[in-house]
Write a protein that holds these residues in place. Sequence first.
Motif, PDB file in Angstrom:
ATOM      1  N   TYR A  92       0.837  -1.207   0.000  1.00  0.00           N
ATOM      2  CA  TYR A  92       0.000   0.000   0.000  1.00  0.00           C
ATOM      3  C   TYR A  92       0.871   1.257   0.000  1.00  0.00           C
ATOM      4  CZ  TYR A  92      -4.367  -2.550   1.123  1.00  0.00           C
ATOM      5  OH  TYR A  92      -5.479  -3.361   1.109  1.00  0.00           O
ATOM      6  N   ARG A 100      -1.106   4.299  -1.581  1.00  0.00           N
ATOM      7  CA  ARG A 100      -2.519   4.134  -1.220  1.00  0.00           C
ATOM      8  C   ARG A 100      -2.758   4.485   0.246  1.00  0.00           C
ATOM      9  NH1 ARG A 100      -4.068  -1.767  -3.217  1.00  0.00           N
ATOM     10  NH2 ARG A 100      -6.166  -1.140  -2.629  1.00  0.00           N
ATOM     11  N   ALA A 101      -1.799   4.142   1.107  1.00  0.00           N
ATOM     12  CA  ALA A 101      -1.944   4.405   2.535  1.00  0.00           C
ATOM     13  C   ALA A 101      -0.600   4.237   3.231  1.00  0.00           C
ATOM     14  CB  ALA A 101      -2.961   3.441   3.151  1.00  0.00           C
ATOM     15  N   THR A 119      -2.786   6.512   7.848  1.00  0.00           N
ATOM     16  CA  THR A 119      -3.489   7.541   7.101  1.00  0.00           C
ATOM     17  C   THR A 119      -3.662   7.089   5.663  1.00  0.00           C
ATOM     18  OG1 THR A 119      -2.375   9.200   8.459  1.00  0.00           O
ATOM     19  CG2 THR A 119      -3.394   9.981   6.445  1.00  0.00           C
ATOM     20  N   LEU A 120      -4.827   7.401   5.108  1.00  0.00           N
ATOM     21  CA  LEU A 120      -5.058   7.119   3.694  1.00  0.00           C
ATOM     22  C   LEU A 120      -4.336   8.171   2.858  1.00  0.00           C
ATOM     23  CD1 LEU A 120      -8.863   6.248   3.728  1.00  0.00           C
ATOM     24  CD2 LEU A 120      -6.906   4.705   3.811  1.00  0.00           C
ATOM     25  N   TRP A 121      -3.683   7.709   1.838  1.00  0.00           N
ATOM     26  CA  TRP A 121      -2.902   8.596   0.983  1.00  0.00           C
ATOM     27  C   TRP A 121      -3.832   9.569   0.272  1.00  0.00           C
ATOM     28  CZ3 TRP A 121       2.373   7.703   0.998  1.00  0.00           C
ATOM     29  CH2 TRP A 121       3.131   8.559   0.197  1.00  0.00           C
ATOM     30  N   ILE A 135      -6.936   5.944   9.753  1.00  0.00           N
ATOM     31  CA  ILE A 135      -7.404   4.557   9.731  1.00  0.00           C
ATOM     32  C   ILE A 135      -6.771   3.840  10.918  1.00  0.00           C
ATOM     33  CG2 ILE A 135      -5.568   3.829   8.137  1.00  0.00           C
ATOM     34  CD1 ILE A 135      -7.606   1.794   6.973  1.00  0.00           C
ATOM     35  N   LEU A 186      -8.340  -2.825   1.784  1.00  0.00           N
ATOM     36  CA  LEU A 186      -8.625  -1.395   1.684  1.00  0.00           C
ATOM     37  C   LEU A 186      -9.707  -1.058   0.650  1.00  0.00           C
ATOM     38  CD1 LEU A 186      -7.822   1.134   3.146  1.00  0.00           C
ATOM     39  CD2 LEU A 186      -5.920   1.401   1.572  1.00  0.00           C
ATOM     40  N   LEU A 202     -13.188   0.787   1.794  1.00  0.00           N
ATOM     41  CA  LEU A 202     -13.561   2.092   1.268  1.00  0.00           C
ATOM     42  C   LEU A 202     -14.879   2.043   0.501  1.00  0.00           C
ATOM     43  CD1 LEU A 202     -10.042   3.352   0.121  1.00  0.00           C
ATOM     44  CD2 LEU A 202     -11.363   4.085   2.118  1.00  0.00           C
TER      45      LEU A 202
END
Length: 193
Positions: A31, A36-37, A66-68, A74, A185, A189
């Motif tokens: 990820y 992505r994160a 953290t989500l990118w 998260i 993920l 989402l």
Amino acid sequence: MGGVDPVRRAETQKAAGQRSERLFDRTHALYLSAARAVIVHLHPPVFGAPGAMKYAGGGHVDYTGTLWGSGRAIAFDVKGVTRHPKLTVPIERPITHKDHKRSVRDRKRMLDQAALLLNIQRAGGLAAFLCVDMARERCWIMTDVATIARGEDVAFRKGDTDLFPAVAFTSVPELARGGPPIDYLPVWLASCR
């Protein structure tokens, strides 16, 4: 009264926990490389000299990040639920029971984790218990942390029906192509829309 040897059960749970941690750690590395994160594995606090360290208390949750792009928080804790259909809050055993202290500690830890995850949800972040069944090679994203915080059990499947979003482990050919072992993920989402 027959049953599984507690020492053997603990060793099996520890081995399954280590295997699932490796799967999530590899997923999180992928990820990060794909932007992505950013998700890190947390560890409980320790004290003492090297080689003689002891736990100073239970960790909060297993993973946070953290989500990118969005900066959305998260956080989740991974729970091994092999061959079980629900996430069960540990019961507090009577004071005369030999496992009393452990049962009190385990219950308090899970309730504290659920309270933290609930606060993260209320603040707008993603928070859940990820329930991993190693035998079924499946992971449920159990977002009902409020019920767990109240000390109640939560079913994540009934028979063959998923009650929460679920992710199958990545197949061997997909892994060979560089796929994340548990690509949770996108499912998580999509369930938030």
